[in-house]
Design a protein around this motif. Structure first.
Motif, mmCIF file in Angstrom:
data_model
loop_
_atom_site.group_PDB
_atom_site.id
_atom_site.type_symbol
_atom_site.label_atom_id
_atom_site.label_comp_id
_atom_site.label_asym_id
_atom_site.label_seq_id
_atom_site.Cartn_x
_atom_site.Cartn_y
_atom_site.Cartn_z
ATOM 1 N N ASP A 29 -37.898 19.601 -9.078
ATOM 2 C CA ASP A 29 -37.013 20.052 -7.938
ATOM 3 C C ASP A 29 -36.279 18.927 -7.258
ATOM 4 O O ASP A 29 -35.453 19.294 -6.168
ATOM 5 C CB ASP A 29 -37.927 20.438 -6.627
ATOM 6 C CG ASP A 29 -38.956 21.496 -6.886
ATOM 7 O OD1 ASP A 29 -38.278 22.753 -7.557
ATOM 8 O OD2 ASP A 29 -40.027 21.580 -6.824
ATOM 9 N N VAL A 30 -35.970 17.949 -7.639
ATOM 10 C CA VAL A 30 -35.214 16.508 -7.350
ATOM 11 C C VAL A 30 -33.694 17.301 -7.731
ATOM 12 O O VAL A 30 -33.156 17.638 -8.826
ATOM 13 C CB VAL A 30 -35.377 15.510 -8.272
ATOM 14 C CG1 VAL A 30 -34.203 14.389 -7.864
ATOM 15 C CG2 VAL A 30 -36.594 14.889 -7.789
ATOM 16 N N THR B 52 -35.510 16.006 -2.785
ATOM 17 C CA THR B 52 -35.652 17.152 -3.329
ATOM 18 C C THR B 52 -35.198 18.024 -2.030
ATOM 19 O O THR B 52 -35.388 19.292 -2.037
ATOM 20 C CB THR B 52 -37.202 17.597 -3.376
ATOM 21 O OG1 THR B 52 -37.869 16.994 -2.340
ATOM 22 C CG2 THR B 52 -37.818 16.960 -4.670
ATOM 23 N N PHE C 258 -42.916 20.264 -3.190
ATOM 24 C CA PHE C 258 -42.003 19.888 -4.233
ATOM 25 C C PHE C 258 -42.350 19.064 -5.299
ATOM 26 O O PHE C 258 -43.431 18.351 -5.307
ATOM 27 C CB PHE C 258 -40.623 19.224 -3.410
ATOM 28 C CG PHE C 258 -39.977 19.894 -2.657
ATOM 29 C CD1 PHE C 258 -38.832 20.892 -2.821
ATOM 30 C CD2 PHE C 258 -40.427 20.058 -1.307
ATOM 31 C CE1 PHE C 258 -38.174 21.732 -2.211
ATOM 32 C CE2 PHE C 258 -39.781 20.890 -0.391
ATOM 33 C CZ PHE C 258 -38.459 21.685 -0.809
#
Length: 360
Positions: free
Chosen positions: A341-342, A180, A337
């Motif tokens: 959000d990766v 992330t 995160f």
């Protein structure tokens, strides 16, 4: 030019009903016009004034356009300096914003690869996308981190919040799964502040804990023994600074990389301090590290509370203990995160989601 990808313009067109003799391309397929709940359809044309970047914008064999088509369910036709987008009106609007964002990045001297396209697609639902790329309507500068080698802009909505916290808060906890950008953005901000002179040194640390295996005796001096644990931090440094500058600053002590055990008894003033893999600290180690905080310093604690390698599991993690104790304390930022959000390869997000789903 023919495309060498799974989804061609012809396939995209067929998905909208052009294989029906009684429907023209662009008409609502299979009676959608009669359904009140059918999404409205739109067709827009974009003209790009700066044509020197169009090759990079569309990608080799139009691969960037194919990626947008596949992800948003639209059909894009590019001719000369113009692109026509057709599909559901919301998806068309998002595709337009993505193309404009890509074009602006190229004009600003940034590269546009598959990862950048994916990040813009993910952020195309966010109202802040235009502000990130070109600056807010009130004239505020865009959100970015400038280093010696590159300018970094956020690739997810949570990264926007994180990059703002890195400027605003003295102590930041960055929590969430791998990929992330927690550590990378912290190192980039640290390098930017070192270059600007707002801090005098960088101190980068992490616990020397094996990830599920015993490495046994490691040969060499202390630096050679701990370097394998600190490799991700080195990688981020070399990505933000020329190698010769990294080596020079390491030799002079401006950049210090050390395991957390070396922090006891010190006061870290005029420094940007990063603790990576913080989920592998014990509560006593975390307390010791946090109380090293000195004047004119900033501290970032990065980790995934769910992925501790300590024998006692998450319950034994100093990161979880610190978050529970410090949530809501003035001057301390908490940025969380999640899988969405990766920003590595999209499959990483699906892997994380599969594991978390099974473990949960």
């Amino acid at each position: 030019m023919a495309r060498k990808f799974p989804r061609s313009h012809e396939e995209a067109a067929r998905s909208y009903g052009s294989d029906r003799p009684d429907l023209r391309r662009g008409d609502p397929p299979w009676g959608e016009a009669a359904r009140s709940d059918a999404p409205k359809r739109a067709r827009i044309e974009i003209a790009f004034e700066e044509q020197t970047v169009l090759g990079a914008l569309f990608g080799q064999f139009d691969q960037n356009l194919v990626q947008i088509e596949n992800r948003l369910g639209v059909y894009i036709s590019a001719r000369g300096n113009k692109a026509v987008i057709e599909g559901p009106d919301e998806a068309v609007a998002r595709a337009r914003d993505v193309l404009k964002g890509m074009h602006q990045r190229l004009l600003s001297g940034h590269e546009v690869d598959a990862g950048a396209v994916e990040s813009l697609i993910m952020m195309s639902n966010e109202p802040t996308l235009e502000g990130i790329i070109t600056g807010a309507p009130d004239g505020a500068p865009p959100i970015m981190i400038r280093t010696r080698k590159k300018t970094i802009v956020p690739r997810s909505a949570t990264q926007i919040e994180y990059m703002r916290a890195l400027v605003r808060d003295d102590l930041i906890f960055a929590l969430g799964p791998a990929g992330t950008g927690k550590t990378y953005l912290a190192v980039a901000q640290a390098v930017a502040q070192l270059i600007s002179g707002s801090v005098q040194r960088l101190i980068l640390s992490r616990p020397a804990v094996e990830a599920g295996e015993r490495l046994g005796f490691l040969p060499g001096d202390m630096k050679e023994k701990v370097d394998p644990y600190l490799r991700p931090i080195y990688d981020a440094l070399y990505d933000c600074m020329p190698p010769e500058q990294v080596e020079r600053r390491l030799a002079s002590g401006e950049i210090e990389i050390a395991p957390i055990a070396f922090m006891r008894g010190r006061t870290l003033a005029d420094a940007f301090v990063i603790l990576d893999e913080a989920q592998n600290t014990t509560p006593m180690q975390m307390k010791m590290f946090l109380t090293r905080f000195g004047q004119n310093s900033r501290m970032v604690i990065c980790g995934d509370p769910k992925q501790t390698d300590l024998p006692g599991g998450p319950a034994a993690s100093g990161l979880n203990d610190a978050v529970n104790r410090l949530e809501g304390v003035d001057g301390i930022g908490m940025v969380r995160f999640n899988v969405a959000d990766v920003v590595r390869h999209p499959i990483v997000g699906r892997i994380v989601e599969a594991y978390e789903g099974k473990d949960g």
